[in-house]
Design a protein around this motif. Structure first.
Motif, PDB file in Angstrom:
ATOM      1  N   GLY A 106      26.642  35.425  59.086  1.00 17.11           N
ATOM      2  CA  GLY A 106      27.762  35.949  58.317  1.00 17.11           C
ATOM      3  C   GLY A 106      28.766  36.666  59.200  1.00 17.11           C
ATOM      4  O   GLY A 106      28.400  37.320  60.188  1.00 17.11           O
ATOM      5  N   GLU A 107      30.022  36.534  58.864  1.00 20.57           N
ATOM      6  CA  GLU A 107      31.111  37.221  59.557  1.00 20.57           C
ATOM      7  C   GLU A 107      31.832  38.134  58.568  1.00 20.57           C
ATOM      8  O   GLU A 107      31.766  37.921  57.349  1.00 20.57           O
ATOM      9  CB  GLU A 107      32.103  36.206  60.135  1.00 20.57           C
ATOM     10  CG  GLU A 107      31.526  35.291  61.198  1.00 20.57           C
ATOM     11  CD  GLU A 107      31.314  35.989  62.528  1.00 20.57           C
ATOM     12  OE1 GLU A 107      31.869  37.102  62.707  1.00 20.57           O
ATOM     13  OE2 GLU A 107      30.606  35.438  63.391  1.00 20.57           O
ATOM     14  N   GLY A 108      32.507  39.133  59.080  1.00 17.74           N
ATOM     15  CA  GLY A 108      33.173  40.103  58.228  1.00 17.74           C
ATOM     16  C   GLY A 108      34.244  39.491  57.341  1.00 17.74           C
ATOM     17  O   GLY A 108      35.028  38.659  57.786  1.00 17.74           O
ATOM     18  N   GLN A 109      34.242  39.911  56.072  1.00 17.13           N
ATOM     19  CA  GLN A 109      35.260  39.499  55.114  1.00 17.13           C
ATOM     20  C   GLN A 109      35.920  40.745  54.554  1.00 17.13           C
ATOM     21  O   GLN A 109      35.252  41.734  54.250  1.00 17.13           O
ATOM     22  CB  GLN A 109      34.634  38.640  54.010  1.00 17.13           C
ATOM     23  CG  GLN A 109      34.118  37.310  54.540  1.00 17.13           C
ATOM     24  CD  GLN A 109      33.453  36.446  53.484  1.00 17.13           C
ATOM     25  OE1 GLN A 109      32.252  36.226  53.544  1.00 17.13           O
ATOM     26  NE2 GLN A 109      34.228  35.949  52.525  1.00 17.13           N
ATOM     27  N   LEU A 110      37.243  40.695  54.421  1.00 10.30           N
ATOM     28  CA  LEU A 110      38.020  41.903  54.152  1.00 10.30           C
ATOM     29  C   LEU A 110      39.002  41.695  53.011  1.00 10.30           C
ATOM     30  O   LEU A 110      39.796  40.757  53.036  1.00 10.30           O
ATOM     31  CB  LEU A 110      38.790  42.308  55.417  1.00 10.30           C
ATOM     32  CG  LEU A 110      39.741  43.496  55.287  1.00 10.30           C
ATOM     33  CD1 LEU A 110      38.959  44.801  55.132  1.00 10.30           C
ATOM     34  CD2 LEU A 110      40.664  43.583  56.507  1.00 10.30           C
ATOM     35  N   ARG A 111      38.944  42.585  52.029  1.00 11.95           N
ATOM     36  CA  ARG A 111      40.021  42.682  51.036  1.00 11.95           C
ATOM     37  C   ARG A 111      40.945  43.790  51.545  1.00 11.95           C
ATOM     38  O   ARG A 111      40.621  44.973  51.457  1.00 11.95           O
ATOM     39  CB  ARG A 111      39.461  43.031  49.663  1.00 11.95           C
ATOM     40  CG  ARG A 111      40.509  43.382  48.598  1.00 11.95           C
ATOM     41  CD  ARG A 111      41.426  42.213  48.256  1.00 11.95           C
ATOM     42  NE  ARG A 111      42.331  42.569  47.168  1.00 11.95           N
ATOM     43  CZ  ARG A 111      42.158  42.219  45.905  1.00 11.95           C
ATOM     44  NH1 ARG A 111      41.098  41.507  45.562  1.00 11.95           N
ATOM     45  NH2 ARG A 111      43.025  42.579  44.991  1.00 11.95           N
ATOM     46  N   ALA A 112      42.060  43.388  52.134  1.00 12.58           N
ATOM     47  CA  ALA A 112      42.963  44.346  52.772  1.00 12.58           C
ATOM     48  C   ALA A 112      43.852  45.017  51.735  1.00 12.58           C
ATOM     49  O   ALA A 112      44.502  44.339  50.935  1.00 12.58           O
ATOM     50  CB  ALA A 112      43.812  43.642  53.822  1.00 12.58           C
ATOM     51  N   MET A 113      43.885  46.337  51.750  1.00 13.49           N
ATOM     52  CA  MET A 113      44.806  47.106  50.918  1.00 13.49           C
ATOM     53  C   MET A 113      46.000  47.593  51.751  1.00 13.49           C
ATOM     54  O   MET A 113      47.063  47.873  51.226  1.00 13.49           O
ATOM     55  CB  MET A 113      44.086  48.318  50.305  1.00 13.49           C
ATOM     56  CG  MET A 113      42.830  47.973  49.537  1.00 13.49           C
ATOM     57  SD  MET A 113      43.153  46.947  48.094  1.00 13.49           S
ATOM     58  CE  MET A 113      41.552  46.982  47.287  1.00 13.49           C
ATOM     59  N   ASN A 114      45.773  47.695  53.045  1.00 11.99           N
ATOM     60  CA  ASN A 114      46.807  48.122  53.974  1.00 11.99           C
ATOM     61  C   ASN A 114      47.801  46.978  54.201  1.00 11.99           C
ATOM     62  O   ASN A 114      47.409  45.835  54.462  1.00 11.99           O
ATOM     63  CB  ASN A 114      46.137  48.535  55.292  1.00 11.99           C
ATOM     64  CG  ASN A 114      47.108  48.893  56.369  1.00 11.99           C
ATOM     65  OD1 ASN A 114      47.743  48.016  56.941  1.00 11.99           O
ATOM     66  ND2 ASN A 114      47.214  50.175  56.669  1.00 11.99           N
ATOM     67  N   ALA A 115      49.096  47.270  54.116  1.00 13.99           N
ATOM     68  CA  ALA A 115      50.123  46.228  54.230  1.00 13.99           C
ATOM     69  C   ALA A 115      50.081  45.534  55.584  1.00 13.99           C
ATOM     70  O   ALA A 115      50.281  44.315  55.678  1.00 13.99           O
ATOM     71  CB  ALA A 115      51.508  46.833  53.986  1.00 13.99           C
ATOM     72  N   GLU A 116      49.801  46.273  56.645  1.00 16.05           N
ATOM     73  CA  GLU A 116      49.748  45.686  57.979  1.00 16.05           C
ATOM     74  C   GLU A 116      48.588  44.689  58.096  1.00 16.05           C
ATOM     75  O   GLU A 116      48.727  43.610  58.669  1.00 16.05           O
ATOM     76  CB  GLU A 116      49.606  46.791  59.029  1.00 16.05           C
ATOM     77  CG  GLU A 116      49.748  46.303  60.464  1.00 16.05           C
ATOM     78  CD  GLU A 116      49.683  47.441  61.463  1.00 16.05           C
ATOM     79  OE1 GLU A 116      50.436  47.388  62.457  1.00 16.05           O
ATOM     80  OE2 GLU A 116      48.890  48.380  61.252  1.00 16.05           O
ATOM     81  N   LEU A 117      47.441  45.064  57.517  1.00 18.94           N
ATOM     82  CA  LEU A 117      46.293  44.156  57.551  1.00 18.94           C
ATOM     83  C   LEU A 117      46.544  42.910  56.700  1.00 18.94           C
ATOM     84  O   LEU A 117      46.176  41.805  57.090  1.00 18.94           O
ATOM     85  CB  LEU A 117      45.042  44.886  57.047  1.00 18.94           C
ATOM     86  CG  LEU A 117      44.470  45.969  57.965  1.00 18.94           C
ATOM     87  CD1 LEU A 117      43.300  46.667  57.287  1.00 18.94           C
ATOM     88  CD2 LEU A 117      44.031  45.379  59.301  1.00 18.94           C
TER      89      LEU A 117
END
Length: 205
Positions: free
Chosen positions: A148-159
Motif C-alpha cells: 500500500g502507498e499513501g492516499q490523501l484527501r487534500a484540504m490544503n489548496a497547495e496540495l
C-alpha cells in the motif's frame, strides 16, 4: 465489534520528485492507521463475497465515516486526511476520494484495474483475491506483491493543486502505460472454483 478506528495527528514531509512541482512546506494531516466496519450478524452473498482481510461483511457506512473524518480534519484545521490501503480492493475504493500521494502509485493501480477489472472482467472480489493469491504477475513473471502507498484527501489548496497538476497526471499516465502485468487466469479460475463456497462464510478466527 462493529467499528474500530485508530487515527493520529501526523506530519507530511514532501520529498522532491524530479520533474514535479516543488512543495516546500510541512503539512499537518490526520492519519488513519486502522478502520474496521464489521457486521458480525451479516451474511456474505455471491455479489458480496468475503474480501481479503475481512472476517465479516462490512456495515455499508464507509462513505459516512469518511465524511465524519473530513469534518474532524476541518475542525482541527489540518491539511488533509491520509491513509494506506492494506489491500488492492481498499485502494480502489479509497481512490474515489483519496488520490495517491505518489503519482507512480496512481498509475500502477490504474494498470492493475485495466487488466483485472476491464480486460479480464473480474469482480472486485476476484481481482483482490487474484492479487492476494499471487496470480497477478510482473513483467519478469514474479508474483506481484501488494504494498500500500499513501492516499490523501487534500484540504490544503497547495496540495490539491499539486495532485491535480499536469505533471502529476503525466507521471501517473506514464507509469500506467509502461506497467506490464499479466494474470494467470487458469490458476485463478481453478482456485476460485475451489474457494468460492468458503468465501461465502465468515473467516476463521
Amino acid at each position: 465489534r462493529l467499528v474500530e478506528l485508530v487515527v493520529r495527528r501526523d506530519r507530511l514531509v514532501p520529498e522532491a520528485q524530479p520533474g514535479m512541482p516543488g512543495l516546500g512546506a510541512v503539512y499537518d494531516v490526520l492519519t488513519v492507521d486502522w478502520l474496521l466496519l464489521s457486521h458480525p450478524l451479516g451474511s456474505f452473498r455471491p455479489d458480496r463475497m468475503r474480501l481479503p482481510g475481512q472476517t465479516h461483511p462490512g456495515l455499508g457506512i464507509g462513505e459516512r465515516v469518511l465524511e465524519i473524518l473530513y469534518r474532524m480534519v476541518e475542525r482541527l484545521r489540518l491539511d488533509g486526511l491520509f491513509t494506506v490501503a492494506d489491500h488492492f480492493h481498499n485502494a480502489v475504493l479509497y481512490r474515489r476520494e483519496l488520490p495517491f500521494w505518489d503519482p507512480a502509485a496512481d498509475g500502477q493501480l490504474h494498470a492493475l484495474q485495466d487488466l483485472l477489472l476491464e480486460k479480464e472482467k473480474l469482480s472486485l472480489a476476484q481481482a483482490s483475491w487474484a492479487v492476494e493469491w499471487g496470480f497477478v504477475r510482473c513483467a519478469d513473471d514474479s508474483p506481484f506483491v501488494w504494498h500500500g502507498e499513501g492516499q490523501l484527501r487534500a484540504m490544503n489548496a497547495e496540495l490539491r493543486a499539486w495532485i491535480g497538476s499536469p505533471a502529476y497526471q503525466e507521471r501517473a499516465e506514464r507509469t500506467r502505460q509502461h506497467a506490464r502485468y499479466t494474470l494467470a487466469r487458469a490458476w485463478l479460475d481453478e482456485r476460485w472454483a475451489a474457494e468460492k463456497d468458503a468465501l461465502l462464510e465468515p473467516a476463521a478466527p
